[in-house]
Motif scaffolding. Structure first.
Motif, PDB file in Angstrom:
ATOM      1  N   UNK A  76      72.349  55.593  34.684  1.00 13.94           N
ATOM      2  CA  UNK A  76      71.171  55.494  35.541  1.00 13.94           C
ATOM      3  C   UNK A  76      70.007  56.314  34.998  1.00 13.94           C
ATOM      4  N   UNK A  77      70.305  57.420  34.350  1.00 13.50           N
ATOM      5  CA  UNK A  77      69.239  58.313  33.905  1.00 13.50           C
ATOM      6  C   UNK A  77      68.933  58.262  32.426  1.00 13.50           C
ATOM      7  N   UNK A  78      69.376  57.215  31.730  1.00 17.16           N
ATOM      8  CA  UNK A  78      69.211  57.219  30.273  1.00 17.16           C
ATOM      9  C   UNK A  78      67.868  56.668  29.793  1.00 17.16           C
ATOM     10  N   UNK A  79      67.088  56.088  30.674  1.00 16.67           N
ATOM     11  CA  UNK A  79      65.802  55.548  30.237  1.00 16.67           C
ATOM     12  C   UNK A  79      64.818  56.687  29.961  1.00 16.67           C
ATOM     13  N   UNK A  80      64.046  56.494  28.904  1.00 11.76           N
ATOM     14  CA  UNK A  80      63.027  57.458  28.503  1.00 11.76           C
ATOM     15  C   UNK A  80      61.710  56.723  28.296  1.00 11.76           C
ATOM     16  N   UNK A  81      60.625  57.481  28.237  1.00  9.22           N
ATOM     17  CA  UNK A  81      59.303  56.880  28.065  1.00  9.22           C
ATOM     18  C   UNK A  81      58.748  57.068  26.663  1.00  9.22           C
ATOM     19  N   UNK A  82      59.414  57.879  25.848  1.00  9.09           N
ATOM     20  CA  UNK A  82      58.932  58.109  24.498  1.00  9.09           C
ATOM     21  C   UNK A  82      60.074  58.018  23.496  1.00  9.09           C
ATOM     22  N   UNK A  83      59.726  57.667  22.282  1.00 11.23           N
ATOM     23  CA  UNK A  83      60.700  57.525  21.219  1.00 11.23           C
ATOM     24  C   UNK A  83      61.281  58.874  20.811  1.00 11.23           C
ATOM     25  N   UNK A  84      62.594  58.921  20.722  1.00  5.08           N
ATOM     26  CA  UNK A  84      63.305  60.061  20.140  1.00  5.08           C
ATOM     27  C   UNK A  84      63.419  59.812  18.641  1.00  5.08           C
ATOM     28  N   UNK A  85      63.711  60.847  17.878  1.00  2.00           N
ATOM     29  CA  UNK A  85      63.881  60.662  16.442  1.00  2.00           C
ATOM     30  C   UNK A  85      64.985  59.640  16.144  1.00  2.00           C
ATOM     31  N   UNK A  86      66.033  59.581  16.969  1.00  2.00           N
ATOM     32  CA  UNK A  86      67.095  58.597  16.772  1.00  2.00           C
ATOM     33  C   UNK A  86      66.578  57.176  16.990  1.00  2.00           C
ATOM     34  N   UNK A  87      65.651  57.013  17.924  1.00  2.00           N
ATOM     35  CA  UNK A  87      65.035  55.695  18.126  1.00  2.00           C
ATOM     36  C   UNK A  87      64.213  55.293  16.906  1.00  2.00           C
ATOM     37  N   UNK A  88      63.499  56.241  16.359  1.00  2.00           N
ATOM     38  CA  UNK A  88      62.697  55.968  15.166  1.00  2.00           C
ATOM     39  C   UNK A  88      63.597  55.568  14.001  1.00  2.00           C
ATOM     40  N   UNK A  89      64.735  56.253  13.864  1.00  2.00           N
ATOM     41  CA  UNK A  89      65.678  55.900  12.810  1.00  2.00           C
ATOM     42  C   UNK A  89      66.189  54.473  13.006  1.00  2.00           C
TER      43      UNK A  89
END
Length: 212
Positions: A27-40
Motif C-alpha cells: 500500500x505504501x510503495x508508491x513514490x513521486x520521484x525517481x530513486x537511483x534504482x529506478x534510474x538504473x
C-alpha cells in the motif's frame, strides 16, 4: 451479453469482500520521484507499454521500444520517450490531447518484475534533447514528455504464472504468421508472397529509415 450464473461486482466494498486490503509494504510503495534504482532500471530497459484513455473513456495501450536506455531522464520527476514512425494511427497520442494521464510499464528481458510509472504527458514536436535520441540516423519527430505522479516496482507473479520468459513455453507458430494475419484482416487484396517479403528481413532493416 447474458452469461448464466454471472455474479458482478459493482461497488468498492464488494470488491474488498473478495480482495482484502493490501499489506502495508504494498500500500505504501508508491513514490513521486525517481530513486537511483529506478534510474538504473530505465537505463537498462529497451521496452515499455504506454496506456492512455481519451476524455470519452476510449482506451489504448501502445508498445514502445528502442535500444536500452531510450527513455531520457531529466530529473526526479520528468522523463521523455522518443516516438518512432509507425502505422500513423496515433491512437495514444490522440487520447493524450484530451486526457493527459498515462500509465507506463517498463520491462527488462528475462525479468519478471516491472517498473510502473503513472503521470501526465505532453506531446512535443521539437526540443534540443531530440538530438540525444538519434538511433541509426533516425531523429524522432515527436516525443512524449511525462511528469511523474507516482512510481513503484511490481512483483513477478504474472510472469511466473505465464512462464513468459521460459523458452520451453514459446510457440511462435501457434497462430498464423504476421503476413497471413495481414492478408486475412487488413490487406485482403494484397498478394501473400508480397506481404511475406514486406514483413521479412527488409522490414527489420528499415525500421529506422521510416519517417512520418
Amino acid at each position: 451479453m447474458e452469461i448464466p450464473g454471472l455474479v458482478e461486482i459493482t461497488t468498492y466494498d464488494e470488491l474488498r469482500e473478495v480482495v482484502p486490503e493490501p499489506l502495508a509494504a504494498a500500500a505504501g510503495k508508491t513514490r513521486k520521484e525517481l530513486h537511483d534504482l529506478d534510474r538504473q532500471w530505465l537505463a537498462a530497459s529497451p521496452f515499455c507499454l504506454i496506456a492512455t484513455s481519451a476524455a470519452d473513456g476510449s482506451c489504448d495501450v501502445s508498445p514502445k521500444g528502442d535500444p536500452a536506455g531510450f527513455t531520457k531522464v531529466f530529473d526526479g520527476s520528468t522523463i521523455a520517450i522518443p516516438e518512432r514512425a509507425g502505422n500513423r494511427r496515433v491512437d495514444g497520442f490522440g487520447n493524450i490531447l484530451s486526457n493527459p494521464h498515462v500509465g507506463l510499464i517498463y520491462f527488462l528481458p528475462g525479468r519478471g518484475d516491472t517498473l510502473r510509472i503513472n503521470g501526465r504527458a505532453r506531446i512535443v514536436r521539437e526540443a534540443p534533447f531530440f538530438d540525444e535520441m538519434v538511433v541509426k540516423g533516425n531523429r524522432p519527430q515527436l516525443a512524449l514528455l511525462v511528469e511523474i505522479d507516482e512510481i513503484f516496482h511490481h512483483c513477478s507473479k504474472a510472469f511466473l504464472r505465464s512462464k513468459l520468459w521460459n523458452p520451453e513455453t514459446w510457440d511462435p507458430e501457434a497462430v498464423p504468421s504476421r503476413p497471413r494475419i495481414s492478408k486475412a484482416l487488413e490487406r485482403q487484396d494484397a498478394d501473400l508472397a508480397e506481404l511475406e517479403q514486406y514483413y521479412g528481413k527488409a522490414y527489420e532493416e528499415k525500421i529506422y529509415q521510416v519517417k512520418y
